[in-house]
Write an enzyme that holds these catalytic residues in place. Sequence first.
Site, PDB file in Angstrom:
ATOM      1  N   GLU A  91     -18.658 -23.160 -15.750  1.00  0.00           N
ATOM      2  CA  GLU A  91     -18.506 -21.705 -15.838  1.00  0.00           C
ATOM      3  C   GLU A  91     -19.810 -21.034 -16.268  1.00  0.00           C
ATOM      4  OE1 GLU A  91     -16.025 -20.426 -14.562  1.00  0.00           O
ATOM      5  OE2 GLU A  91     -14.799 -22.220 -14.430  1.00  0.00           O
TER       6      GLU A  91
ATOM      7  N   THR B 107       0.815  -1.223   0.000  1.00  0.00           N
ATOM      8  CA  THR B 107       0.000   0.000   0.000  1.00  0.00           C
ATOM      9  C   THR B 107       0.842   1.263   0.000  1.00  0.00           C
ATOM     10  OG1 THR B 107      -0.193  -0.266   2.403  1.00  0.00           O
ATOM     11  CG2 THR B 107      -2.029  -1.030   1.053  1.00  0.00           C
TER      12      THR B 107
END
EC number: 3.4.24.-
Length: 671
Positions: A478, A258
Amino acid sequence: MNDNQNNNEKQGRRIPNIPKKPQKGSKFNIFWVYAAIIIAIIAAQFLFTTDGGKEVTYQKFEQQMLLKGDVQKVVAYKSDDLVRVEVYIKKDSLKKPTYDPYKGNSTFNVNNASGPVVFFNAGTMDGLDKQLADSQKDLPANQPRILAEKTSRSNPLASWFLSIILPVLLLIGFWIFMMRRMGGGAGGGGQIFSIGKSKATLFDKESQVNITFNDVAGLEEAKTEVMEIVDFLKNPKKYTDLGGKIPKGALLVGSPGTGKTLLAKAVAGEAQVPFFSLSGSDFVEMFVGVGASRVRDLFKQAKDKSPCIIFIDEIDAIGRARGKNGVMGGNDERENTLNQLLVEMDGFGTNTHVIILAATNRADVLDKALLRAGRFDRQIYVDLPDVIERKQIFEVHIAPLKKSEELDTEFLAKQTPGFSGADIANVCNEAALIAARKNKSSVDKQDFLDAVDRIVGGLEKKNKIITPSEKRAIAIHEAGHATVSWLLEHAAPLVKVTIVPRGQSLGAAWYLPEERLIVRPHQMLDEMCATMGGRAAEKVMFDTISTGALSDLEKVNKQARAMVTIYGLNDKLGNITYYDSSGQNEYNFSKPYSEDTALTIDKEISALIEGQYQRAIQLLEENKDKLIQLADILIEKEVLFKDDLEVIFGKRLFENQGESGNPGHIKPVEA
């Protein structure tokens, strides 16, 4: 920075004098000792080698000296492969004009006949004796014959130098070399004598880093906090006049990548004060007491250069809570290092104008004494960037790239939710590599999308051998994910679905969920149902299931367990949580609930998962024809996007999701 400094001077603020970096003299080099020894050996060869006079031929020696009766003696000795013969002339004979050309050629004074005047070379000792005998056979009987005196010639001074002086010089050179190695000097290495010294890298006015706050995109609140700390040191009078005290330290806390270390580098680049940078592991050593010694040395250097900043990266290496490893065996050396750090930060001694910055992503394991006010007065949370900050980060990392003009950083920011600054930098670099691989002149939008797919899902494996039956099973799986997520209100909007193997996945459905600050139970249940859609589709179409839903089951199990044991979202257990945010649970061997409660938790988790599984089966049974149609197209095209699903299912009824500009993390679901 210069403008700020000029403004401060105009306003009469005191700017502390920054100690100048001492000028380093020329460093000692061990090779100087080696050079001196070599020069001494060469000098010994010249100084201690005896000069045997001027070289002449045997015929000249015979005619001008031997037959004239001027020779006092000849001395023969082995020299290399020849026999060297030195000729000594009688003192009275040296006065003859014949010997004037030879005077001064010997290192000894030829006038007193103390050294050889000339020399010549012979083949062997026996050959020399025969030559001398043949030359003197016609001399009168009363004239003495000259015989060669055989000796083994060695220079005593040279022998003394090579046997005594040279070994001493070598020992001295080796000793200096080892001392510098162990002292951590020019040779580097062992650091035995400086092992207790701090390993901190000093950045000051003369060794400034090039990163500034302009290079840190986003993190506005965190930048404000650390910029205030820099201002404390540059303008202390502004705060002390009001009775305030300069904070002792600030802790940067956040997920990996970060920008905590980058923020500290920007502080080093912006601050006009010395900046010490080191890692928490730099205090750790195999020797007892080294860590505490290095802490003392670090703060001693900091006091000498105050005002200054100390930055300790990954402080959890030495700052873990004490007394937690009693059963498994404690690390006393680490605890001693932490104790010394606590004393230096806020003990009886004072560290005026020395501020400590630290960074960690494991603040939950840090010792409470380290986090109290007076040591780390403030904790700065560096969160994952939101969509606006991601756009700023993209603009920083895209700047060096040759990008296409129509590239939209706002679109890229929306496509990469949940990405840290390091992830975004990786995306930009990967996009440039993909564009170069395709021989493009610039990096475009599709390259960035491919880079996101590559980083999140892994490398495409188009050549992986898959049988037709397996391919259809993957397509059904899927398509089941895509169908259920399309029909549920709170399921994440689909971006694309593919049956191309990528990484460890045989296929993947890509979503763009919302960024939610709070999540409600019905939202979590919809997500769980969509995740179970793959296995449910296999059950509906084949009346059997496969091992391809492992990651789906793992994800759903974590969500259900979190609902029951962490967030208190289960009606049967009620408003109770078994989560310990302090991180102390990991040191306990017993669960914080009874066996009966554990049985209830297991039953509730199973009921949640099975309920959403049956719900997914029901949805797919109602839309079985669309499921089959989607799977057939997926087998043909291998990759389908949102527009392709709209052709089959029609416009999605819940389009308000994902349009807020705050999409969630793109997550692949394994087949």
